[in-house]
Design an enzyme around this catalytic site. Structure first.
Site, PDB file in Angstrom:
ATOM      1  CG  HIS A   1      -2.078  -1.052   1.037  1.00  0.00           C
ATOM      2  ND1 HIS A   1      -3.514  -0.563   0.654  1.00  0.00           N
ATOM      3  CD2 HIS A   1      -2.235  -2.318   1.193  1.00  0.00           C
ATOM      4  CE1 HIS A   1      -4.181  -1.525   0.839  1.00  0.00           C
ATOM      5  NE2 HIS A   1      -3.601  -2.594   1.103  1.00  0.00           N
TER       6      HIS A   1
ATOM      7  CG  ASP B   1       0.223   9.483   1.014  1.00  0.00           C
ATOM      8  OD1 ASP B   1       0.252   7.955   1.340  1.00  0.00           O
ATOM      9  OD2 ASP B   1      -0.522  10.409   1.286  1.00  0.00           O
TER      10      ASP B   1
END
Ligand code: ADQ
Length: 467
Positions: A161, A368
């Site tokens: 992720h 991110d």
């Protein structure tokens, strides 16, 4: 065919009236899949957590089982607070100065991963047939190899992720080769962007001598595909929240409370990867450069408490208090507060009201993996604009996975405080027609990445691969 999910956190939370689905995107994406297929979810039980070790879910008509792996305090600290949060997390985000490799962390990580793998194998054996196991994220890198060793015929998927860093950064880890070998026990590895998948393949080539054949890593007699499977949000859910009368009323009262200024919104976990301090500095620069805007704009920064007890996070909390106090001390005048900083969690209807009220979402992580706040803002602001609300603008760090997909955002370099200040001014001044046009493009992009499609696409690829 049944599915076994392995993730650090369970997909359910306890409420006053019993167990309910978790709030995150992962729970909302995976619960319907598990409910349809049946199976089990393996998650950790934190030392102070009082949850059942085996729990059928939902209780009235169970569709699958939740199995917990209980962790003692020292194990939890070394595996989770240590290896996961103080080594792998900062490394994946290129924040090498935060990386603290430690032999105890590494040993605890291996032994906790083994316990997760055993729990998954136990469930897989009970389920019969050829099981599909889907392992999630950087807490579980050794699990695929361990499951493969116990059940060579299993279909094993893994989703990463966070960013996968450049091979030269990943190799800083003393255990880099072991971790790569752990992941390569899977059949398919998913990443948010093609860039991360490529970095992974390069790491396998550089550090293990693997051969790369298109998307496939060939190593140790096995073929493992590394693919891009970008995650998104539950778009219908957020758009329904956006259109709810409460969201409209709450957004209007928030605007009134802030004195009818333009609202610049930040929503993040309080994490050093999210670029919060540089964002504050950029906003301060903006107020220095544009004195005529004093009294016309406020930065509403909402930060959820996260990983408290890890020193870097405790320090960031103090630094954010200091920065917001400093800016307000320098510039506040009368009833106008240039910064409204709230260190707390909100529920999703409240978040939707914030997104609806915002003129600009200021999303500036230093790195991110994806960044779902950008998706949530785009979905809510677009739905609200279509229902007669004010359209918002999205300022987005180009160092997020979301930047690969969210055409319509104003892209910024999060390390460039002057550039951020300038882009903020551009976003605040953006004419309404341009805001609407950009929001339309954003809404289309966000719809295309809906989280339900994400889970389906990943599992379809895994089923194909191992057919
Ligand atoms: P996170 O680092 O947690 O996720 P993000 O994708 O932005 O980052 O998700 C944060 C979630 O927390 C959002 O759903 C947001 O609504 C919620 N949230 C943030 N602040 C909140 C607040 N104050 N109150 C309530 N909720 C709040 C990791 C990776 C990301 C990746 C996701 C999914 O770091 O890059 O996008 O996983 O893969």
């Amino acid at each position: 065919m049944s599915l076994i999910l392995v993730a650090n956190r369970a997909p359910v939370r306890q409420t006053a009236s019993g167990w309910a689905p978790g709030l995150g995107g992962l729970a909302s994406a995976l619960l319907p899949v598990l409910e349809a297929r049946g199976g089990a979810w393996v998650a950790m039980q934190e030392p102070d957590e009082d949850t059942p070790l085996a729990q059928p879910y939902p209780a009235d008509e169970p569709a699958f089982a939740i199995r917990r792996v209980p962790l003692e305090v020292p194990e939890f600290e070394a595996f989770y607070q240590g290896m996961a949060n103080r080594v792998l997390w900062p490394l994946a985000h290129y924040l090498v100065e935060h990386v603290e490799p430690d032999r105890t962390f590494r040993d605890a990580y291996r032994s906790v991963n083994r316990r997760f793998a055993h729990a998954a194998l136990d469930l897989a054996r009970q389920s019969g047939g050829r099981p599909t196991v889907w392992v999630q994220d950087y807490h579980m890198m050794l699990v695929p190899e361990m499951i493969r060793a116990g059940m060579p015929e299993a279909r094993i998927g893994f989703f990463w992720h966070v960013p996968w860093p450049a091979s030269e950064v990943f190799r800083i880890l003393p255990s880099a080769r072991d971790l790569l070998a752990g992941l390569l026990g899977a059949d398919v590895l998913g990443f948010h962007t093609e860039g991360y998948a490529e970095n992974f393949r390069e790491s396998a080539r550089d550090l293990l001598g693997a051969e790369i054949d298109g998307e496939t890593v060939v190593w140790d007699g096995r073929r493992v595909r590394a693919e891009a499977h970008p995650i998104g949000i539950d778009v219908d859910h957020f758009q329904a929240l956006a259109r709810a009368p409460e969201a409209e009323a709450d957004a209007a009262s928030l605007r009134r409370d802030l004195g009818d200024v333009q609202i610049v919104l930040g929503v993040d976990r309080l994490d050093y990867t999210k670029g919060l301090l540089l964002r504050m500095e950029a906003y301060e620069r903006f107020l220095e450069r544009f004195p005529e805007r004093h009294g016309t704009v406020s930065l509403l920064q909402i930060a959820t408490p996260s990983r408290t007890g890890v020193p870097a996070y405790d320090r960031l909390r103090r630094d954010m208090d200091e920065a917001s106090g400093r800016i307000n001390g320098r510039f506040a005048k009368g009833a106008w507060a240039p910064v409204r900083y709230r260190y707390q969690s909100f529920d999703q209807p409240e978040l939707a009201a914030f997104y609806r009220a915002a003129d600009v979402a200021f999303v500036t992580p230093l790195r991110d993996g994806m960044n779902l706040v950008a998706h949530e803002f785009a979905a809510v602001s677009a739905a609200s604009a279509r229902a007669g609300g004010r359209p918002g603008a999205l300022v987005l760090s180009e160092l997020t996975g979301a930047a690969d997909y969210l055409d319509g955002a104003l892209m910024v370099n999060p390390y460039d405080a002057d550039g951020l200040a300038g882009s903020l001014a551009t976003a605040l001044d953006m004419p309404e027609a341009e805001r609407r046009e950009r929001l339309d493009r954003l809404a289309t992009a966000v719809r295309g990445l809906d989280v339900h499609g994400w889970a389906e696409r990943f599992l379809a690829s895994l089923d194909d691969d191992a057919a």
